[in-house]
Motif scaffolding. Structure first.
Motif, PDB file in Angstrom:
ATOM      1  N   LEU A 134      18.121  35.308  -1.177  1.00 44.96           N
ATOM      2  CA  LEU A 134      18.025  36.578  -0.465  1.00 44.96           C
ATOM      3  C   LEU A 134      16.959  36.576   0.629  1.00 44.96           C
ATOM      4  O   LEU A 134      17.009  37.422   1.530  1.00 44.96           O
ATOM      5  N   ILE A 135      16.018  35.642   0.544  1.00 45.45           N
ATOM      6  CA  ILE A 135      14.867  35.684   1.442  1.00 45.45           C
ATOM      7  C   ILE A 135      14.716  34.378   2.217  1.00 45.45           C
ATOM      8  O   ILE A 135      15.297  33.353   1.859  1.00 45.45           O
ATOM      9  N   GLU A 136      13.933  34.457   3.267  1.00 45.55           N
ATOM     10  CA  GLU A 136      13.691  33.300   4.135  1.00 45.55           C
ATOM     11  C   GLU A 136      12.200  33.250   4.485  1.00 45.55           C
ATOM     12  O   GLU A 136      11.641  34.240   4.962  1.00 45.55           O
ATOM     13  N   PRO A 137      11.516  32.125   4.225  1.00 45.04           N
ATOM     14  CA  PRO A 137      10.074  32.053   4.495  1.00 45.04           C
ATOM     15  C   PRO A 137       9.771  32.093   5.988  1.00 45.04           C
ATOM     16  O   PRO A 137      10.601  31.735   6.826  1.00 45.04           O
ATOM     17  N   TYR A 138       8.567  32.540   6.298  1.00 42.89           N
ATOM     18  CA  TYR A 138       8.107  32.662   7.685  1.00 42.89           C
ATOM     19  C   TYR A 138       6.660  32.189   7.722  1.00 42.89           C
ATOM     20  O   TYR A 138       5.860  32.562   6.873  1.00 42.89           O
ATOM     21  N   ASN A 139       6.305  31.375   8.698  1.00 41.86           N
ATOM     22  CA  ASN A 139       4.986  30.746   8.664  1.00 41.86           C
ATOM     23  C   ASN A 139       4.379  30.618  10.063  1.00 41.86           C
ATOM     24  O   ASN A 139       4.059  29.527  10.522  1.00 41.86           O
ATOM     25  N   GLU A 140       4.193  31.759  10.739  1.00 46.76           N
ATOM     26  CA  GLU A 140       3.561  31.737  12.056  1.00 46.76           C
ATOM     27  C   GLU A 140       2.067  32.013  11.918  1.00 46.76           C
ATOM     28  O   GLU A 140       1.656  32.988  11.275  1.00 46.76           O
ATOM     29  N   LYS A 141       1.239  31.148  12.518  1.00 51.05           N
ATOM     30  CA  LYS A 141      -0.218  31.306  12.474  1.00 51.05           C
ATOM     31  C   LYS A 141      -0.686  32.157  13.657  1.00 51.05           C
ATOM     32  O   LYS A 141      -0.070  32.173  14.723  1.00 51.05           O
ATOM     33  N   CYS A 142      -1.810  32.850  13.461  1.00 54.19           N
ATOM     34  CA  CYS A 142      -2.306  33.729  14.524  1.00 54.19           C
ATOM     35  C   CYS A 142      -3.024  32.965  15.628  1.00 54.19           C
ATOM     36  O   CYS A 142      -3.141  33.451  16.755  1.00 54.19           O
ATOM     37  N   GLU A 143      -3.547  31.755  15.299  1.00 52.73           N
ATOM     38  CA  GLU A 143      -4.243  30.885  16.280  1.00 52.73           C
ATOM     39  C   GLU A 143      -5.496  31.540  16.864  1.00 52.73           C
ATOM     40  O   GLU A 143      -5.926  31.199  17.950  1.00 52.73           O
ATOM     41  N   ASN A 144      -6.069  32.479  16.143  1.00 53.39           N
ATOM     42  CA  ASN A 144      -7.310  33.115  16.590  1.00 53.39           C
ATOM     43  C   ASN A 144      -8.410  32.781  15.587  1.00 53.39           C
ATOM     44  O   ASN A 144      -8.377  33.256  14.449  1.00 53.39           O
ATOM     45  N   PRO A 145      -9.418  32.006  15.986  1.00 48.61           N
ATOM     46  CA  PRO A 145     -10.436  31.562  15.021  1.00 48.61           C
ATOM     47  C   PRO A 145     -11.518  32.596  14.729  1.00 48.61           C
ATOM     48  O   PRO A 145     -12.335  32.385  13.839  1.00 48.61           O
ATOM     49  N   ASN A 146     -11.528  33.718  15.447  1.00 47.40           N
ATOM     50  CA  ASN A 146     -12.665  34.643  15.371  1.00 47.40           C
ATOM     51  C   ASN A 146     -12.279  36.049  14.910  1.00 47.40           C
ATOM     52  O   ASN A 146     -12.859  37.034  15.362  1.00 47.40           O
ATOM     53  N   LEU A 147     -11.332  36.165  14.009  1.00 48.11           N
ATOM     54  CA  LEU A 147     -10.954  37.478  13.507  1.00 48.11           C
ATOM     55  C   LEU A 147     -12.060  38.057  12.623  1.00 48.11           C
ATOM     56  O   LEU A 147     -12.775  37.316  11.942  1.00 48.11           O
ATOM     57  N   THR A 148     -12.194  39.385  12.634  1.00 47.45           N
ATOM     58  CA  THR A 148     -13.125  40.062  11.739  1.00 47.45           C
ATOM     59  C   THR A 148     -12.335  40.700  10.596  1.00 47.45           C
ATOM     60  O   THR A 148     -11.093  40.707  10.610  1.00 47.45           O
ATOM     61  N   VAL A 149     -13.041  41.261   9.629  1.00 45.54           N
ATOM     62  CA  VAL A 149     -12.357  41.917   8.509  1.00 45.54           C
ATOM     63  C   VAL A 149     -11.496  43.080   8.987  1.00 45.54           C
ATOM     64  O   VAL A 149     -10.517  43.450   8.329  1.00 45.54           O
ATOM     65  N   TRP A 150     -11.845  43.652  10.144  1.00 47.75           N
ATOM     66  CA  TRP A 150     -11.079  44.796  10.665  1.00 47.75           C
ATOM     67  C   TRP A 150      -9.754  44.365  11.292  1.00 47.75           C
ATOM     68  O   TRP A 150      -8.864  45.190  11.511  1.00 47.75           O
ATOM     69  N   ASP A 151      -9.616  43.062  11.562  1.00 47.89           N
ATOM     70  CA  ASP A 151      -8.367  42.542  12.137  1.00 47.89           C
ATOM     71  C   ASP A 151      -7.394  42.073  11.062  1.00 47.89           C
ATOM     72  O   ASP A 151      -6.220  41.816  11.350  1.00 47.89           O
ATOM     73  N   VAL A 152      -7.875  41.919   9.844  1.00 43.52           N
ATOM     74  CA  VAL A 152      -7.103  41.296   8.770  1.00 43.52           C
ATOM     75  C   VAL A 152      -6.779  42.325   7.695  1.00 43.52           C
ATOM     76  O   VAL A 152      -7.591  43.190   7.381  1.00 43.52           O
ATOM     77  N   SER A 153      -5.591  42.217   7.128  1.00 42.30           N
ATOM     78  CA  SER A 153      -5.129  43.148   6.093  1.00 42.30           C
ATOM     79  C   SER A 153      -5.162  42.497   4.715  1.00 42.30           C
ATOM     80  O   SER A 153      -5.015  41.285   4.575  1.00 42.30           O
ATOM     81  N   GLY A 154      -5.353  43.338   3.711  1.00 43.61           N
ATOM     82  CA  GLY A 154      -5.152  42.940   2.326  1.00 43.61           C
ATOM     83  C   GLY A 154      -4.039  43.795   1.746  1.00 43.61           C
ATOM     84  O   GLY A 154      -3.415  44.593   2.448  1.00 43.61           O
ATOM     85  N   ILE A 162      14.030  39.343   4.527  1.00 41.00           N
ATOM     86  CA  ILE A 162      15.364  39.360   3.933  1.00 41.00           C
ATOM     87  C   ILE A 162      16.325  38.721   4.926  1.00 41.00           C
ATOM     88  O   ILE A 162      16.307  39.040   6.118  1.00 41.00           O
ATOM     89  N   THR A 163      17.174  37.814   4.465  1.00 41.34           N
ATOM     90  CA  THR A 163      18.106  37.158   5.370  1.00 41.34           C
ATOM     91  C   THR A 163      19.170  38.139   5.855  1.00 41.34           C
ATOM     92  O   THR A 163      19.444  39.158   5.200  1.00 41.34           O
ATOM     93  N   GLU A 164      19.757  37.838   7.008  1.00 46.42           N
ATOM     94  CA  GLU A 164      20.753  38.728   7.604  1.00 46.42           C
ATOM     95  C   GLU A 164      21.962  38.921   6.699  1.00 46.42           C
ATOM     96  O   GLU A 164      22.532  40.014   6.622  1.00 46.42           O
ATOM     97  N   GLU A 165      22.361  37.869   5.987  1.00 44.15           N
ATOM     98  CA  GLU A 165      23.584  37.937   5.180  1.00 44.15           C
ATOM     99  C   GLU A 165      23.321  38.392   3.743  1.00 44.15           C
ATOM    100  O   GLU A 165      24.271  38.535   2.952  1.00 44.15           O
ATOM    101  N   ALA A 166      22.082  38.642   3.379  1.00 44.59           N
ATOM    102  CA  ALA A 166      21.761  39.022   1.998  1.00 44.59           C
ATOM    103  C   ALA A 166      22.379  40.379   1.645  1.00 44.59           C
ATOM    104  O   ALA A 166      22.274  41.328   2.427  1.00 44.59           O
ATOM    105  N   PRO A 167      23.002  40.495   0.479  1.00 42.55           N
ATOM    106  CA  PRO A 167      23.642  41.763   0.073  1.00 42.55           C
ATOM    107  C   PRO A 167      22.634  42.741  -0.541  1.00 42.55           C
ATOM    108  O   PRO A 167      22.859  43.298  -1.618  1.00 42.55           O
ATOM    109  N   VAL A 168      21.522  42.918   0.138  1.00 44.27           N
ATOM    110  CA  VAL A 168      20.497  43.830  -0.368  1.00 44.27           C
ATOM    111  C   VAL A 168      19.846  44.549   0.809  1.00 44.27           C
ATOM    112  O   VAL A 168      19.572  43.943   1.853  1.00 44.27           O
ATOM    113  N   ILE A 169      19.639  45.844   0.652  1.00 45.56           N
ATOM    114  CA  ILE A 169      18.932  46.623   1.665  1.00 45.56           C
ATOM    115  C   ILE A 169      17.439  46.351   1.515  1.00 45.56           C
ATOM    116  O   ILE A 169      16.916  46.311   0.400  1.00 45.56           O
TER     117      ILE A 169
END
Length: 380
Positions: A18-38, A102-109
């Motif tokens: 049903l799912i497809e992994p995604y692995n794009e890096k931000c390429e920014n070495p100087n992020l602060t805690v305010w730029d990053v989510s938990g 979620i993949t395009e063909e997955a039978p799940v909303i």
């Protein structure tokens, strides 16, 4: 689901289908805690993150409508830490998170998938299947091997509509809360622009009473959301711990970047560990505690704390540095007006948290309803 007069039963799917992994890096070495989510216990993104690394270039991007999940913490937290990016902007999370869509063909909303994984039943399901490592986590392959029972897309849509209607009501209430916060912020910004800033050290003093007789049996910690919480590790012997009386402040002297765990005690007396310092307001007719706390929750206080900290492996904040923080101190009537607005804000925020908890508790009911309806179709 009906096809040519036939009724299609509930179908079991592996997550990996049903799912497809995604692995794009931000390429920014100087992020602060305010730029990053938990991700919090309500399975929502929050900012600021609790910490960031020295080099953040490998932090991951979560595009809109994509999911982030920390599989390493499933066993530790007994919860699947997962969130869906409902915003129109990218989120950035630590490399520990797995990102997928979620993949395009997955039978799940997409929203139905998220409702499924928000339920406590699914938390127990994933926790049961964690490995036996030190972290007690789950690998990506194991995650993809987990199974979900899905009803027809038509049934999914029906229950998604119910869920979204509840969320919409809660978000409407939440926007009203943010309006109150904006009023407080406007007051504070106006005062700051007027200048005439004062050292808070002129209005506070250290407090160092120990629980010598052991009469106080409630131990507390403080999180970066500026709240007293139950400590992660409870101690049987609380004799000699520092006491925080009602109406006092406590803060952790060990810092994590711009995050400082500081809170105002507006509840029964408690004790804290030796990593905390305690202080009190000298004269509340000169400075109202709630008004001071409004300044201590602001981002600029976090930046000041980080700048004033000392140490190498751990930044360390001592009382004298804290006392040098500057704030405007208007007449007591103005302080009280601002503090009253903030009190209403905090009360409504508590109600909003209760609404979100109720929605999460309803998720299993919605899932059960969709499954029962799917089974009923199969029996027709």
């Amino acid at each position: 689901m009906r096809s040519g007069g036939l009724v299609m039963p509930l179908t079991k799917y592996k997550l990996g289908n049903l799912i497809e992994p995604y692995n794009e890096k931000c390429e920014n070495p100087n992020l602060t805690v305010w730029d990053v989510s938990g991700i919090n216990s309500y399975k929502e993104f929050f900012e600021p993150a609790r910490q960031v690394g020295a080099d953040t270039s490998n932090y991951k991007i979560v595009p809109p409508n994509y999911f982030a999940c920390n599989l390493m913490h499933v066993g530790r937290d007994e919860v699947l830490p997962i969130a869906m990016n409902h915003t129109s902007k990218n989120k950035i999370v630590s490399p520990a998170y797995a990102i997928f869509k979620i993949t395009e063909e997955a039978p799940v909303i997409r929203d139905f998938f998220f409702i499924l994984l928000k339920s406590t039943e699914k938390d127990r399901y994933f926790w049961f299947h964690t490995d036996s490592s030190v972290r007690d986590g789950m690998s990506w392959d194991d995650f993809c091997d987990m199974e979900l029972d899905l009803p027809s897309v038509e049934i999914q849509k029906k229950y998604v509509d119910i869920y979204n209607a509840m969320v919409k009501n809660q978000q409407c209430y939440e926007r009203g809360i943010e309006d109150l916060k904006l009023v407080c912020t406007a007051y504070i910004e106006a005062l700051r622009r007027k200048g005439n800033l004062k050292r808070i050290g002129d209005y506070i003093q250290p407090y160092n009473e120990k629980n010598i007789d052991g009469l106080i049996t409630l131990e507390q910690g403080i999180n970066i959301e500026k709240k007293f919480i139950n400590p992660q590790r409870s101690n049987a012997n609380l004799t000699g711990r520092k006491i925080v009386r009602k109406g006092m402040f406590a803060y952790c002297t060990q810092l994590n970047n711009e995050n400082v765990a500081i809170a105002y005690r507006n509840d029964e007396d408690c004790v804290v560990s030796s990593v905390y310092d305690v202080f009190e307001i000298i004269d509340s007719s000169q400075l109202i505690p709630e008004y001071l706390m409004l300044w201590l929750i602001r981002p600029e206080f976090g930046r000041f704390v980080y700048w004033a900290s000392e140490g190498s492996a751990y930044e360390f904040l001592n009382y004298n540095n804290l006392a040098d923080y500057l704030i405007p101190v208007p007449e007591i009537k103005i302080q009280q007006e601002i503090a009253n607005i903030y009190k209403v804000y905090t009360l409504r925020k508590q109600i909003n948290e209760q609404l979100k908890a109720q929605i999460r508790n309803i998720c299993p009911i919605l899932i059960k309803g969709s499954i029962d309806e799917g089974n009923a179709e199969r029996r027709e």
